[in-house]
Motif scaffolding. Sequence first.
Motif, PDB file in Angstrom:
ATOM      1  N   VAL A 372       0.845  -1.201   0.000  1.00 11.88           N
ATOM      2  CA  VAL A 372       0.000   0.000   0.000  1.00 11.88           C
ATOM      3  C   VAL A 372       0.878   1.249   0.000  1.00 11.88           C
ATOM      4  O   VAL A 372       0.613   2.214  -0.732  1.00 11.88           O
ATOM      5  CB  VAL A 372      -0.963  -0.012   1.205  1.00 11.88           C
ATOM      6  N   ALA A 375       2.121   1.653  -3.494  1.00  8.82           N
ATOM      7  CA  ALA A 375       1.071   2.125  -4.411  1.00  8.82           C
ATOM      8  C   ALA A 375       0.830   3.621  -4.250  1.00  8.82           C
ATOM      9  O   ALA A 375       0.605   4.333  -5.233  1.00  8.82           O
ATOM     10  CB  ALA A 375      -0.224   1.349  -4.174  1.00  8.82           C
ATOM     11  N   ARG A 376       0.871   4.107  -3.010  1.00 11.43           N
ATOM     12  CA  ARG A 376       0.559   5.526  -2.785  1.00 11.43           C
ATOM     13  C   ARG A 376       1.668   6.450  -3.278  1.00 11.43           C
ATOM     14  O   ARG A 376       1.444   7.640  -3.473  1.00 11.43           O
ATOM     15  CB  ARG A 376       0.248   5.766  -1.305  1.00 11.43           C
ATOM     16  N   HIS A 377       2.868   5.902  -3.480  1.00  4.92           N
ATOM     17  CA  HIS A 377       3.953   6.736  -3.991  1.00  4.92           C
ATOM     18  C   HIS A 377       4.279   6.463  -5.452  1.00  4.92           C
ATOM     19  O   HIS A 377       4.671   7.366  -6.179  1.00  4.92           O
ATOM     20  CB  HIS A 377       5.205   6.563  -3.128  1.00  4.92           C
ATOM     21  N   GLU A 378       4.139   5.217  -5.876  1.00  2.00           N
ATOM     22  CA  GLU A 378       4.561   4.853  -7.229  1.00  2.00           C
ATOM     23  C   GLU A 378       3.392   4.504  -8.143  1.00  2.00           C
ATOM     24  O   GLU A 378       3.588   4.224  -9.329  1.00  2.00           O
ATOM     25  CB  GLU A 378       5.569   3.700  -7.183  1.00  2.00           C
ATOM     26  N   GLY A 379       2.173   4.498  -7.595  1.00  2.00           N
ATOM     27  CA  GLY A 379       0.986   4.367  -8.428  1.00  2.00           C
ATOM     28  C   GLY A 379       0.573   2.941  -8.759  1.00  2.00           C
ATOM     29  O   GLY A 379      -0.590   2.677  -9.013  1.00  2.00           O
ATOM     30  N   ILE A 380       1.512   2.012  -8.747  1.00  2.00           N
ATOM     31  CA  ILE A 380       1.218   0.643  -9.162  1.00  2.00           C
ATOM     32  C   ILE A 380       0.827  -0.197  -7.943  1.00  2.00           C
ATOM     33  O   ILE A 380       1.508  -0.166  -6.919  1.00  2.00           O
ATOM     34  CB  ILE A 380       2.446   0.010  -9.848  1.00  2.00           C
ATOM     35  N   VAL A 381      -0.272  -0.955  -8.076  1.00  2.00           N
ATOM     36  CA  VAL A 381      -0.718  -1.835  -7.002  1.00  2.00           C
ATOM     37  C   VAL A 381      -0.074  -3.209  -7.208  1.00  2.00           C
ATOM     38  O   VAL A 381      -0.390  -3.901  -8.175  1.00  2.00           O
ATOM     39  CB  VAL A 381      -2.249  -1.972  -6.999  1.00  2.00           C
ATOM     40  N   HIS A 416       0.943  -6.914 -11.413  1.00  2.00           N
ATOM     41  CA  HIS A 416       0.037  -6.021 -10.688  1.00  2.00           C
ATOM     42  C   HIS A 416      -1.037  -6.828  -9.966  1.00  2.00           C
ATOM     43  O   HIS A 416      -1.226  -8.012 -10.241  1.00  2.00           O
ATOM     44  CB  HIS A 416      -0.586  -4.987 -11.627  1.00  2.00           C
ATOM     45  N   HIS A 418      -4.397  -6.213  -9.883  1.00  2.00           N
ATOM     46  CA  HIS A 418      -5.764  -5.856 -10.286  1.00  2.00           C
ATOM     47  C   HIS A 418      -6.761  -6.985 -10.062  1.00  2.00           C
ATOM     48  O   HIS A 418      -7.938  -6.745  -9.885  1.00  2.00           O
ATOM     49  CB  HIS A 418      -5.802  -5.451 -11.764  1.00  2.00           C
TER      50      HIS A 418
ATOM     51  N   MET B  77       5.462   8.692 -15.693  1.00  2.00           N
ATOM     52  CA  MET B  77       5.289   7.380 -15.071  1.00  2.00           C
ATOM     53  C   MET B  77       4.744   6.369 -16.084  1.00  2.00           C
ATOM     54  O   MET B  77       4.969   5.177 -15.940  1.00  2.00           O
ATOM     55  CB  MET B  77       4.329   7.463 -13.877  1.00  2.00           C
ATOM     56  N   PRO B 108      -1.346   4.040 -14.226  1.00  2.00           N
ATOM     57  CA  PRO B 108      -1.527   3.295 -12.971  1.00  2.00           C
ATOM     58  C   PRO B 108      -2.993   2.969 -12.664  1.00  2.00           C
ATOM     59  O   PRO B 108      -3.289   1.897 -12.156  1.00  2.00           O
ATOM     60  CB  PRO B 108      -0.940   4.232 -11.913  1.00  2.00           C
ATOM     61  N   PHE B 147      -5.562   8.262  -7.165  1.00  3.36           N
ATOM     62  CA  PHE B 147      -4.136   8.125  -7.486  1.00  3.36           C
ATOM     63  C   PHE B 147      -3.458   9.493  -7.486  1.00  3.36           C
ATOM     64  O   PHE B 147      -2.427   9.710  -6.833  1.00  3.36           O
ATOM     65  CB  PHE B 147      -4.001   7.434  -8.846  1.00  3.36           C
ATOM     66  N   SER B 150      -3.143  11.068  -4.068  1.00  3.50           N
ATOM     67  CA  SER B 150      -2.109  10.460  -3.225  1.00  3.50           C
ATOM     68  C   SER B 150      -0.738  11.063  -3.523  1.00  3.50           C
ATOM     69  O   SER B 150       0.083  11.204  -2.621  1.00  3.50           O
ATOM     70  CB  SER B 150      -2.094   8.931  -3.392  1.00  3.50           C
ATOM     71  N   LEU B 151      -0.503  11.446  -4.774  1.00  4.63           N
ATOM     72  CA  LEU B 151       0.808  12.011  -5.131  1.00  4.63           C
ATOM     73  C   LEU B 151       0.978  13.444  -4.636  1.00  4.63           C
ATOM     74  O   LEU B 151       2.095  13.900  -4.406  1.00  4.63           O
ATOM     75  CB  LEU B 151       0.999  11.980  -6.652  1.00  4.63           C
ATOM     76  N   TYR B 178      -5.278   3.785  -2.777  1.00  3.10           N
ATOM     77  CA  TYR B 178      -4.669   5.101  -2.994  1.00  3.10           C
ATOM     78  C   TYR B 178      -5.021   6.082  -1.871  1.00  3.10           C
ATOM     79  O   TYR B 178      -4.662   7.254  -1.948  1.00  3.10           O
ATOM     80  CB  TYR B 178      -5.106   5.679  -4.343  1.00  3.10           C
ATOM     81  N   PHE B 419     -10.996  -4.353 -13.962  1.00  2.00           N
ATOM     82  CA  PHE B 419     -11.902  -4.135 -12.826  1.00  2.00           C
ATOM     83  C   PHE B 419     -13.359  -4.318 -13.243  1.00  2.00           C
ATOM     84  O   PHE B 419     -14.258  -4.034 -12.469  1.00  2.00           O
ATOM     85  CB  PHE B 419     -11.666  -2.746 -12.233  1.00  2.00           C
TER      86      PHE B 419
END
Lengths: 453, 453
Positions: A372, A375-381, A416, A418, B77, B108, B147, B150-151, B178, B419
Amino acid sequence: MSDTTQYFLEQSRLPRQWYNIMADFPEPMAPVLHPGTHQPVAPSDLAPLFPDTLIAQEMTAERYVEIPAAVLDIYKMWRPSPLIRARRLEKALDTPARIYFKYEGVSPAGSHKPNTAVAQAYYNAEAGTRRLTTETGAGQWGSSLAFAGSLFGLEVQVFQVKVSYQQKPYRQALMRTYGAECIPSPSNLTNAGRAILAENPDHPGSLGIAISEAVELAAQADDTKYALGSVLNHVMLHQSIIGQEALLQMEMAGDDPDILIGCTGGGSNFAGLVFPFLGEQLRGGRGRRILAVEPAACPTLTQGRFAYDFGDTAHLTPLTKMHTLGSSFTPPGFHAGGLRYHGMGPQVSHALQLGLIEARAYAQTGCFEAAVQFARHEGIVPAPECSHAVKAAIDEALRCKEEGQGQTILFNLSGHGHFDMQAYIDFFDGKLEDREYDAAAAEVALAQLPQLG
Amino acid sequence: MSDTTQYFLEQSRLPRQWYNIMADFPEPMAPVLHPGTHQPVAPSDLAPLFPDTLIAQEMTAERYVEIPAAVLDIYKMWRPSPLIRARRLEKALDTPARIYFKYEGVSPAGSHKPNTAVAQAYYNAEAGTRRLTTETGAGQWGSSLAFAGSLFGLEVQVFQVKVSYQQKPYRQALMRTYGAECIPSPSNLTNAGRAILAENPDHPGSLGIAISEAVELAAQADDTKYALGSVLNHVMLHQSIIGQEALLQMEMAGDDPDILIGCTGGGSNFAGLVFPFLGEQLRGGRGRRILAVEPAACPTLTQGRFAYDFGDTAHLTPLTKMHTLGSSFTPPGFHAGGLRYHGMGPQVSHALQLGLIEARAYAQTGCFEAAVQFARHEGIVPAPECSHAVKAAIDEALRCKEEGQGQTILFNLSGHGHFDMQAYIDFFDGKLEDREYDAAAAEVALAQLPQLG
């Protein structure tokens, strides 16, 4: 300075050869044994399951193997995959470490698995195979083979570990979208499955059982072959494209990893990234720390025995020397389904045995915390499997901070999440439990290891 | 010849300006009106909802707007996004047409939406906003703003159309990952939501209602602003990065589209791809067919009225002249949640009114058939929204085959369906119904259009 640094490798620089660690191991690996005779297997012993080309790749000691043009062409749908520097994460951790990750989630199926699925489907199609059977845990492999099968006009039948089948309905939908059939395992379609269900109708399944089912069906029909998503030498070979690209991309970045990290279930995403770097070291290059990260509830490398064992539960496969918890060991139903395997790729086991790599085990809650944060810094889950690698990368970056060391870390973000969002829902809802390693069950399973003369 | 052709644009060639179609429209657009006075809005009228920078972008007629460095840095990104030639699909269709698609699912959040979410979060953070409220249908927009938030350290509160909230639990999990809060709409948190629930506690929700809820909360607090994922001029502006890249990539491909295709809900992915091409045409370049594809059950462009209407159900927004089915029209609960909007972006409506684009409506079953065919050849599983564009591209390619014409088709594959797999499950299980357009309901809604002096 830019916070985003992605190292794009032009398609014209896509490596055209796979790398084979067999050529550079300082000691040879123990031979694969026939399950009946306990003698080294001959290529013909494997012919019911695999086409000749893949059997040859399983056994070759050539350092480099040409990637067929048709496979390269499909690789170009998503390769080269990006190498990204996680500067935002570095900042958040306030670490002097440089953190890079290789991102394999850009493939159509969302993980590194198509690297070998496409190759295996290609060689099977060339050999006239009509149908492929396979197993899958979380579903990354099953959907990758389904994808590859759709491109080569092969039927694909996937036995999915039942607990994952129930947790991840969208993975089945993905396999169906690619035209494959997905069956919860243990099933009533095979002797292996029926035997397990007779003992326990609610058996959650395991990769070992699903492999037995897929192997059993493949062995019965001439036009049907079996495909395995990890463990085997030819799988590690195909996955080497990851590290081959990363070598070039780290050069583009003007940097060089001190530490390489990958999560390990059967070992293929780990080996894919690290073996090309390890090969350099074994040929006289610089030494690096190489870290395999596994789930604490299925700690094959850190708690298993290095011994000859079967790859499956019903003992249909050859015997390979590897780290194992025993082929009848069924790990608890934690979320990183792709890491729920009793054994380990023999090449990865061999590397550990030779002291070329380290291993570490993590409980899942801490891994989801790390995922988590990532994800919050790099965007990818991250996929739950990869959250183990993310956690190790963050821990190593924090160690660097404590020690005031500006080391370079490279980890494999092999897929990922998803299709694994239920795991994240459970995590946020506080329903995620750390599952204990059942050492007693492993003792029982290990007591049943085959007795060799 | 290679079957895979992906046109990689180097990051150094990432466009540094957004393109604004306002500069090139041959006739000016009707002004936006204040909902109370019916007079053209002043920038200060919009200040409770948006920061000044975005209001200025909403109104500017400048042809190009500089992309801030911090936004460009985040774009990197995942941008430039790939332009891919769908050669396998071409072969399967046996068409002389060349089919290209621009793939925005590499972001992302999995769609084109972060192109504007990042920009809106940036300008809000610059202006000192603490919290953003928004609406979302399928969840593509909500997860994109989550997303982006969060950044930039912004709180994000997302009102999700209830029917989509229930259909797509994994989207909520993504928003939570996020760090955002996701609320099913209509909710009890707002006057707008409570009024709807009082009439019908089981109301499935609509984008119009969710917008009302988000706008209401934003208007109440100084540190809270509102963000919209489509429709508005500044959203179309930010999305132009798609077409700006595609212009360069088509040049790399040595080809030029005869037909451009995008699906339309509020119009932003469509506009993002086609407006930079349309701008060339309006400045004297060659003419191209431009095709907007919408769902037959919510046929705003093909059946709606071009009139002043509210953007939301509770009539909190300004009045814009657009194609509309009436702000109280609630479309049936089909699967392309992002296309369930009563109105249309005023710029897209204006373009249709001027005869610069065409529109077409499709029922959902045929779209899913096309999406599955696409996935089996090109590997990517389209979002249900984009399946409309896929279907149109296939239909045009088949028309080319019939007419023996080798035309070039370019469509926007604006997101993946990872999703949205429940929609695919319903499709495979034969549970997907084509929902009828409720013309009578639209008549009722259109009878309530605001009466202007």
